[in-house]
Design a protein around this motif. Structure first.
Motif, PDB file in Angstrom:
ATOM      1  N   ASP A 340      71.790  -7.654  60.631  1.00 38.53           N
ATOM      2  CA  ASP A 340      71.814  -8.507  61.817  1.00 38.53           C
ATOM      3  C   ASP A 340      71.306  -9.920  61.554  1.00 38.53           C
ATOM      4  O   ASP A 340      71.068 -10.671  62.493  1.00 38.53           O
ATOM      5  CB  ASP A 340      70.986  -7.849  62.938  1.00 38.53           C
ATOM      6  CG  ASP A 340      71.153  -8.537  64.284  1.00 38.53           C
ATOM      7  OD1 ASP A 340      72.314  -8.805  64.669  1.00 38.53           O
ATOM      8  OD2 ASP A 340      70.147  -8.829  64.934  1.00 38.53           O
ATOM      9  N   SER A 341      71.112 -10.299  60.311  1.00 41.27           N
ATOM     10  CA  SER A 341      70.644 -11.652  60.032  1.00 41.27           C
ATOM     11  C   SER A 341      70.966 -12.007  58.585  1.00 41.27           C
ATOM     12  O   SER A 341      71.274 -11.143  57.763  1.00 41.27           O
ATOM     13  CB  SER A 341      69.130 -11.770  60.283  1.00 41.27           C
ATOM     14  OG  SER A 341      68.415 -10.883  59.444  1.00 41.27           O
ATOM     15  N   GLY A 342      70.867 -13.300  58.298  1.00 42.30           N
ATOM     16  CA  GLY A 342      71.067 -13.747  56.928  1.00 42.30           C
ATOM     17  C   GLY A 342      72.527 -13.792  56.526  1.00 42.30           C
ATOM     18  O   GLY A 342      73.440 -13.781  57.355  1.00 42.30           O
ATOM     19  N   ASP A 343      72.760 -13.839  55.230  1.00 42.01           N
ATOM     20  CA  ASP A 343      74.096 -13.899  54.665  1.00 42.01           C
ATOM     21  C   ASP A 343      74.678 -12.479  54.644  1.00 42.01           C
ATOM     22  O   ASP A 343      74.403 -11.687  53.734  1.00 42.01           O
ATOM     23  CB  ASP A 343      74.035 -14.478  53.248  1.00 42.01           C
ATOM     24  CG  ASP A 343      75.394 -14.703  52.633  1.00 42.01           C
ATOM     25  OD1 ASP A 343      76.353 -14.022  53.043  1.00 42.01           O
ATOM     26  OD2 ASP A 343      75.499 -15.551  51.735  1.00 42.01           O
ATOM     27  N   LEU A 344      75.472 -12.166  55.648  1.00 42.30           N
ATOM     28  CA  LEU A 344      75.972 -10.804  55.790  1.00 42.30           C
ATOM     29  C   LEU A 344      76.826 -10.375  54.610  1.00 42.30           C
ATOM     30  O   LEU A 344      76.751  -9.225  54.160  1.00 42.30           O
ATOM     31  CB  LEU A 344      76.770 -10.673  57.092  1.00 42.30           C
ATOM     32  CG  LEU A 344      76.024 -10.935  58.398  1.00 42.30           C
ATOM     33  CD1 LEU A 344      76.946 -10.685  59.589  1.00 42.30           C
ATOM     34  CD2 LEU A 344      74.778 -10.067  58.513  1.00 42.30           C
ATOM     35  N   CYS A 345      77.653 -11.282  54.112  1.00 45.06           N
ATOM     36  CA  CYS A 345      78.535 -10.922  52.994  1.00 45.06           C
ATOM     37  C   CYS A 345      77.721 -10.565  51.755  1.00 45.06           C
ATOM     38  O   CYS A 345      77.936  -9.518  51.128  1.00 45.06           O
ATOM     39  CB  CYS A 345      79.489 -12.080  52.693  1.00 45.06           C
ATOM     40  SG  CYS A 345      80.711 -12.382  53.994  1.00 45.06           S
ATOM     41  N   ARG A 346      76.788 -11.434  51.394  1.00 42.95           N
ATOM     42  CA  ARG A 346      75.973 -11.193  50.207  1.00 42.95           C
ATOM     43  C   ARG A 346      75.162  -9.912  50.357  1.00 42.95           C
ATOM     44  O   ARG A 346      75.091  -9.085  49.436  1.00 42.95           O
ATOM     45  CB  ARG A 346      75.052 -12.390  49.956  1.00 42.95           C
ATOM     46  CG  ARG A 346      74.138 -12.223  48.731  1.00 42.95           C
ATOM     47  CD  ARG A 346      73.138 -13.350  48.630  1.00 42.95           C
ATOM     48  NE  ARG A 346      72.298 -13.471  49.805  1.00 42.95           N
ATOM     49  CZ  ARG A 346      71.255 -12.686  50.073  1.00 42.95           C
ATOM     50  NH1 ARG A 346      70.936 -11.697  49.231  1.00 42.95           N
ATOM     51  NH2 ARG A 346      70.534 -12.875  51.151  1.00 42.95           N
ATOM     52  N   GLN A 347      74.538  -9.748  51.525  1.00 44.86           N
ATOM     53  CA  GLN A 347      73.714  -8.561  51.744  1.00 44.86           C
ATOM     54  C   GLN A 347      74.551  -7.285  51.706  1.00 44.86           C
ATOM     55  O   GLN A 347      74.124  -6.259  51.161  1.00 44.86           O
ATOM     56  CB  GLN A 347      72.998  -8.667  53.091  1.00 44.86           C
ATOM     57  CG  GLN A 347      71.886  -9.699  53.112  1.00 44.86           C
ATOM     58  CD  GLN A 347      71.108  -9.658  54.420  1.00 44.86           C
ATOM     59  OE1 GLN A 347      69.918  -9.392  54.437  1.00 44.86           O
ATOM     60  NE2 GLN A 347      71.792  -9.920  55.521  1.00 44.86           N
ATOM     61  N   SER A 348      75.738  -7.341  52.265  1.00 40.45           N
ATOM     62  CA  SER A 348      76.566  -6.138  52.291  1.00 40.45           C
ATOM     63  C   SER A 348      76.960  -5.703  50.878  1.00 40.45           C
ATOM     64  O   SER A 348      77.042  -4.505  50.590  1.00 40.45           O
ATOM     65  CB  SER A 348      77.816  -6.364  53.150  1.00 40.45           C
ATOM     66  OG  SER A 348      78.731  -7.239  52.517  1.00 40.45           O
ATOM     67  N   LEU A 349      77.190  -6.676  50.009  1.00 33.55           N
ATOM     68  CA  LEU A 349      77.526  -6.348  48.619  1.00 33.55           C
ATOM     69  C   LEU A 349      76.359  -5.648  47.936  1.00 33.55           C
ATOM     70  O   LEU A 349      76.538  -4.670  47.195  1.00 33.55           O
ATOM     71  CB  LEU A 349      77.912  -7.614  47.861  1.00 33.55           C
ATOM     72  CG  LEU A 349      79.229  -8.281  48.290  1.00 33.55           C
ATOM     73  CD1 LEU A 349      79.379  -9.639  47.616  1.00 33.55           C
ATOM     74  CD2 LEU A 349      80.418  -7.386  47.950  1.00 33.55           C
ATOM     75  N   GLU A 350      75.153  -6.151  48.182  1.00 38.52           N
ATOM     76  CA  GLU A 350      73.971  -5.540  47.578  1.00 38.52           C
ATOM     77  C   GLU A 350      73.727  -4.150  48.157  1.00 38.52           C
ATOM     78  O   GLU A 350      73.394  -3.198  47.423  1.00 38.52           O
ATOM     79  CB  GLU A 350      72.753  -6.434  47.813  1.00 38.52           C
ATOM     80  CG  GLU A 350      71.407  -5.849  47.361  1.00 38.52           C
ATOM     81  CD  GLU A 350      71.351  -5.565  45.862  1.00 38.52           C
ATOM     82  OE1 GLU A 350      70.434  -4.839  45.438  1.00 38.52           O
ATOM     83  OE2 GLU A 350      72.219  -6.074  45.108  1.00 38.52           O
ATOM     84  N   VAL A 351      73.888  -4.022  49.470  1.00 40.67           N
ATOM     85  CA  VAL A 351      73.691  -2.718  50.101  1.00 40.67           C
ATOM     86  C   VAL A 351      74.678  -1.699  49.532  1.00 40.67           C
ATOM     87  O   VAL A 351      74.312  -0.565  49.189  1.00 40.67           O
ATOM     88  CB  VAL A 351      73.843  -2.842  51.638  1.00 40.67           C
ATOM     89  CG1 VAL A 351      73.917  -1.460  52.281  1.00 40.67           C
ATOM     90  CG2 VAL A 351      72.670  -3.628  52.226  1.00 40.67           C
TER      91      VAL A 351
END
Length: 572
Positions: A340-351
């Motif tokens: 729900d915050s930050g760079d969603l694309c980058r975070q989703s790749l890491e997740v």
């Protein structure tokens, strides 16, 4: 904010039949749009018509819009079902008339209020483009015929029921085009909508426009829209210690054995996850882990927490993996996470990388199908960016920019008189854009050989329809009412579709009332027929709307005659 998951999205219960939902919708329309939901000047005009003995004259009004919304090339037509239900129940109660007596000028003839008590829409005929259709500027969407006083009174109510419905439905369709067909979309704008009715209408018409889910429970109840949601940040931050997890046990999915101490089990999994990812246990929030565990114990089949209340990489993702591994060990299938915050694309790749690593390392196949939900003040622009950038987001939740239509506040539909007593009427304005096209009309959509529409033809009702395979000459509608337009030859259509049909007459709805699901399917079929150049989100090619030669000649004739008729004061 609520977040969806595949397991939390539920279909309407089997006991909720379409007829029951229709009754709910009728009741909703009666409550939201009674006959007094209009402008006072509609009543003062109706009184003046009545006072002059003109109230029963047959008149025809048209509803249309002048410009495509959001800088796009098309709109969607929505709100027709509400208009039909409004017509079916149109009448003034005694308390309505009593209030009108108190607000209308004191010299209003008392007999007029008796006239209002007798009014209904038995003499009204409505012809309309089907709800859910792709539509274009200047095309008459609805033709309303009936006694002059009655059809005048319908103006504001119809505009209220159509304008926002069509606008937010069109906005949702643009979000769907930006997202592409494969990504799920969740409408979650109730808390940001313009009041309860705006929120309810938004949930209904964004679903029709292409959204899959809503967080709005009332919309699910009334319209059968799949409802989804899990937890908000407040739930996470309300916990501070694992001691607050109650109960601390969970029975395995197969029901065998004694309840398992999931707190101890999860601590063990968390240590193993930290070792695998070389993470620092000191940065992990105990309260967040407690919140995740407490929710997982309550809903072990629907575990989808928000993981950015503190830090995704240092705490939220690690805590989720530990609880998800615990659930998996007990036979349950965790659902996923929300960002729900930050760079969603980058975070989703890491997740996703961590999910795959844990799934492979710990031999848990369920981690390969975990859902990643993104919600963070999503706009049409950021939705388009998500589609362009590499990411692993499965579902996107959209609120404020969807339901408030921040790029454009109103569609601008208008309702204009085009005929009285069988004679065409035209507004001739100093602003050419506000001039109208007179007379009762038919509307045809011309399709090319691939089934794509390329021209909407507006002609006089008495004219023969265009024919497939036969070229025609017409006058494209520009910014003016087209008296100065230049004729152009149109290629012969491969197919001709009559756009409008009668939907209300003699107090009866004459076509089946489409439910939410049916109208949603109609929207997608209609959008799919459009050529790519007309549905581009940026700089689309303008779609051609044109007048027939006979209708164009009528416009020119009325405009020429308007100057000579203005000399009546000089006549003997």
């Amino acid at each position: 904010m609520a977040a969806p998951s595949s397991s939390s999205s539920s279909s309407p219960s089997s006991s909720s039949s379409s007829s029951t939902r229709l009754r709910f919708m009728e009741r909703s329309v009666r409550e939201r749009a009674p006959p007094l939901l209009t402008d006072l000047y509609q009543f003062t005009m109706a009184y003046a018509y009545w006072r002059a003995g003109r109230h029963r004259e047959r008149a025809v009004f048209e509803l249309f819009f002048r410009d495509a919304p959001f800088g796009g090339g098309f709109s969607l037509f929505a709100g027709l079902t509400d208009c039909l239900l409004f017509l079916r129940h149109f009448h003034f109660a005694e308390e309505d008339v009593d209030f009108l007596r108190s607000v209308m000028p004191p010299d209003t003839d008392p007999a007029f209020f008796h006239f209002l008590r007798s009014l209904d829409c038995s003499g009204v005929t409505l012809r309309s483009v089907p709800e859910g259709s792709v539509v274009f500027p200047r095309v008459p969407l609805m033709e309303v015929e009936g006694p002059l006083a009655v059809v005048q009174l319908l103006e504001t109510s119809f505009l209220c029921l159509v304008n926002y419905a069509s606008l937010v439905c069109s906005n949702a369709a643009r979000f769907r085009l930006a997202a592409g067909p494969g990504r799920k979309l969740l409408e979650m704008g109730l808390r940001r909508a313009q009041g309860p009715d705006g929120g309810l209408s938004a949930s209904r018409y964004t679903h029709i426009g292409g959204f899959d889910l809503t967080s709005n429970v009332q919309a699910g109840f009334l319209f059968g829209i799949p409802v989804a949601g899990t937890m908000a940040h407040s739930y996470v931050t309300s916990f501070s210690s694992l001691e607050e997890v109650q109960p601390q046990t969970l029975v395995a999915l197969n029901g065998d054995g004694a309840p398992v101490d999931v707190v101890s089990l999860t601590k063990g999994w968390l240590r193993r996850v930290c070792e695998l990812l070389a993470a620092k246990p000191a940065k992990i929030r105990e309260g967040e882990l407690a919140a995740f565990l407490s929710y997982a114990i309550a809903y072990p089949r629907n575990f989808l927490p928000v993981i950015d209340s503190y830090s995704v990489s240092c705490s939220g993702l690690l805590n989720f993996c530990a609880v998800a591994l615990t659930l998996s060990e007990l036979g349950y299938r965790p659902t996923g996470v929300r960002l729900d915050s930050g760079d969603l694309c980058r975070q989703s790749l890491e997740v996703r990388r961590v999910f795959r690593l844990c799934g492979e390392h710990f031999s848990v196949p369920a981690f390969d199908s975990l859902v990643i939900v993104g919600t963070n003040n999503i706009s049409e622009q950021s939705m388009a960016e998500l589609s362009r950038k590499e990411n692993e987001i499965d579902t996107v939740g959209v609120g404020t920019h969807l339901v408030t239509c921040t790029k454009q506040p109103s569609l601008g539909c208008v309702y204009k008189l085009v005929e009285v007593r069988g004679r065409p009427r035209m507004k001739i304005s100093e602003d050419p854009e506000k001039s109208t096209v007179p007379g009762r009309k038919s509307v045809y959509r011309l399709l090319d050989g691939q089934g794509h529409p390329y021209l909407d033809l507006v002609s006089l009702e008495a004219e023969p329809p265009p024919r497939a395979g036969v070229p025609l000459s017409c006058f494209p509608v520009g910014a003016s009412a087209t008296a100065t337009a230049t004729a152009t030859a149109s290629a012969a259509p491969a197919q001709v579709v009559c756009l409008r049909q009668e939907v209300f007459a003699n107090s009866q709805v004459t076509q089946p009332l489409g439910g939410t699901a049916e109208t949603r399917a109609a929207v997608q079929r209609s959008i799919q027929t459009l050529h790519e150049r007309h549905k581009r989100l940026r700089e689309p090619e303008s779609y051609t709307v044109a007048l027939s030669e006979s209708l164009h000649e009528l416009v020119s004739e009325i405009q020429r005659g308007s100057s000579s008729s203005s000399s009546f004061l000089l006549a003997n």
